[in-house]
Design an enzyme around this catalytic site. Structure first.
Site: not given
Ligand SMILES: *Cc1c(COP(=O)(O)O)cnc(C)c1O
Length: 388
Positions: A41, A139, A227, A273, A322
């Site tokens: 993603k 969430r 994941r 700055y 920049d």
């Molecule tokens: C982004 C995300 C992941 C991956 O998480 P990492 O910590 O980058 O491995 C897995 N599951 C869901 C639902 C996510 O939103």
């Protein structure tokens, strides 16, 4: 439309696709017999959606995952035909293209099951559908109270021939803190959600709960798949919680810029700055043409380091839109000249600053550092044997 290129690039985000491939292969070995879902993603966490996906598949990623269906469809358009999950839709989205492309959608609520089923009827093929239970992140996903209704809606859509339930999953809130009590609680809630499914006669399909941190720190949460996002890119998901270097994962991204100017400033000169930093002695500084417009965190002002001509040099004063100013020191400036390479981000094994290091000094996480790097003015290049 990207900016017209300069040769060599003024700011280059270099992505080593072999690192992505090798990290995936390594993670896959670590979590087997669970399978690996590589999360690509947000433009592959800044590494390039399609390129990162190709490298992950080359490393043996069994699944790919994105947040939105548009990201998933971009992968299909680029030719990816493998298992592919997405999980973030909004009411009114046209789900038909994702269903037609065989992308797994995720339902958080019965309404979403209905929308997916309607898309399936319109397309004329059953939709691949995963169900998400909110085990404590608060969430996306059905709360435990709403879970039976979601499972029943999915069962009805399955019985009507509109959907195939391909997976059931949830997501940790505190996986980077392995001793946090929420981890045990969430896993127990996940187990009870699976038990509810069994009671309601729904096969959960692929069960998955772990992100990168849990994949590495909580093997008992691997279920059928993990994941992995950030670990795929060689960035530590849980700094301080484990021996990251022992895992042999390497960062895929480096960010390089060419020094625009070198000059001597006198003791007492205020830099950038707000004059947040004043030179305590006569010294040399280099102007590096990358700023927060290119993803350099402004919170890194005065605290981060950049590798110039083989040595770590402190960033002095405020990060501008920049450019940034790097101090070369009173005596060493002769080794640096306009055009010299400045490495903002790279492989700590080569002495280069890591995303984790930038994150720590800037009060953020490595995820944000790599994901935000790049943009219109920068050139992103892909390297390695992997055919991107
Ligand atoms: C982004 C995300 C992941 C991956 O998480 P990492 O910590 O980058 O491995 C897995 N599951 C869901 C639902 C996510 O939103």
């Amino acid at each position: 439309m990207p900016a017209p290129p300069t040769t060599p690039p003024r700011v280059e985000v270099r992505v080593d696709l072999d690192a992505v491939r090798d990290n995936v292969a390594r993670l896959r070995g670590l979590v087997a017999p669970a399978v690996l879902m590589a999360v690509v993603k947000a433009d592959g966490y800044g590494h390039g959606l399609v390129e990162a996906a190709g490298a992950a598949r080359a490393g043996g990623a069994d699944w790919l995952a994105t947040a939105t269906p548009e990201e998933a469809l971009a992968l299909r358009a680029a030719g990816d035909a493998g298992p592919l999950l997405c999980w973030l839709t909004t009411p009114g989205d046209d789900l038909r293209p994702a269903v037609a492309a065989g992308v797994d959608l995720t339902a958080y609520a019965p309404d979403e099951v209905a929308a997916v089923a309607a898309a399936a009827r319109a397309v004329g093929r059953p939709a691949r559908l995963q169900l998400k239970v909110d085990t404590g992140l608060s969430r996306g996903g059905a709360t435990p109270a709403g879970w039976p209704a979601l499972v029943r809606a999915a069962a009805a859509a399955r019985d009507a021939g509109d959907v195939v339930v391909t997976g059931t999953w949830s997501h940790f809130a505190c996986a980077d803190e392995p001793a946090h009590p929420a981890n045990d609680t969430q896993q127990a809630v996940f187990d009870s959600a699976l038990a509810t499914m069994a009671d309601l006669g729904v096969d959960p399909g692929l069960r998955h709960l772990a992100n990168s941190a849990a994949a590495l720190l909580r093997p008992a949460a691997a279920y059928d798949a993990v994941r992995c996002g950030i670990a795929t890119y060689g960035v530590d998901p849980a700094p301080g919680a484990h021996d990251w270097t022992a895992l042999g994962l390497r960062p895929a991204m480096s960010v390089r810029a060419r020094v625009a100017m070198v000059k001597r400033i006198e003791a007492g000169a205020g830099v950038s700055y707000g004059h947040r930093w004043t030179a305590p002695h006569d010294t040399w500084v280099a102007l590096v043409p990358a700023g927060y417009g290119d993803g350099v965190p402004r919170h890194a002002s005065d605290v981060a380091e950049v590798l110039v001509a083989g040595r770590r040099r402190p960033l002095r004063g405020t990060v501008c839109m920049d450019q940034v100013v790097v101090e070369l020191g009173p005596d060493d400036a002769d080794r640096v000249e306009p055009g010299s390479e400045a490495v903002l981000l790279g492989d700590p094994a080569r002495g280069e600053p890591s995303a984790t290091e930038w994150a720590e000094v800037s009060g953020t996480i490595g995820y944000e550092v790599v994901t935000r790097m790049g943009g219109w003015r920068t050139v992103r290049t892909h390297h390695g044997e992997v055919d991107a």
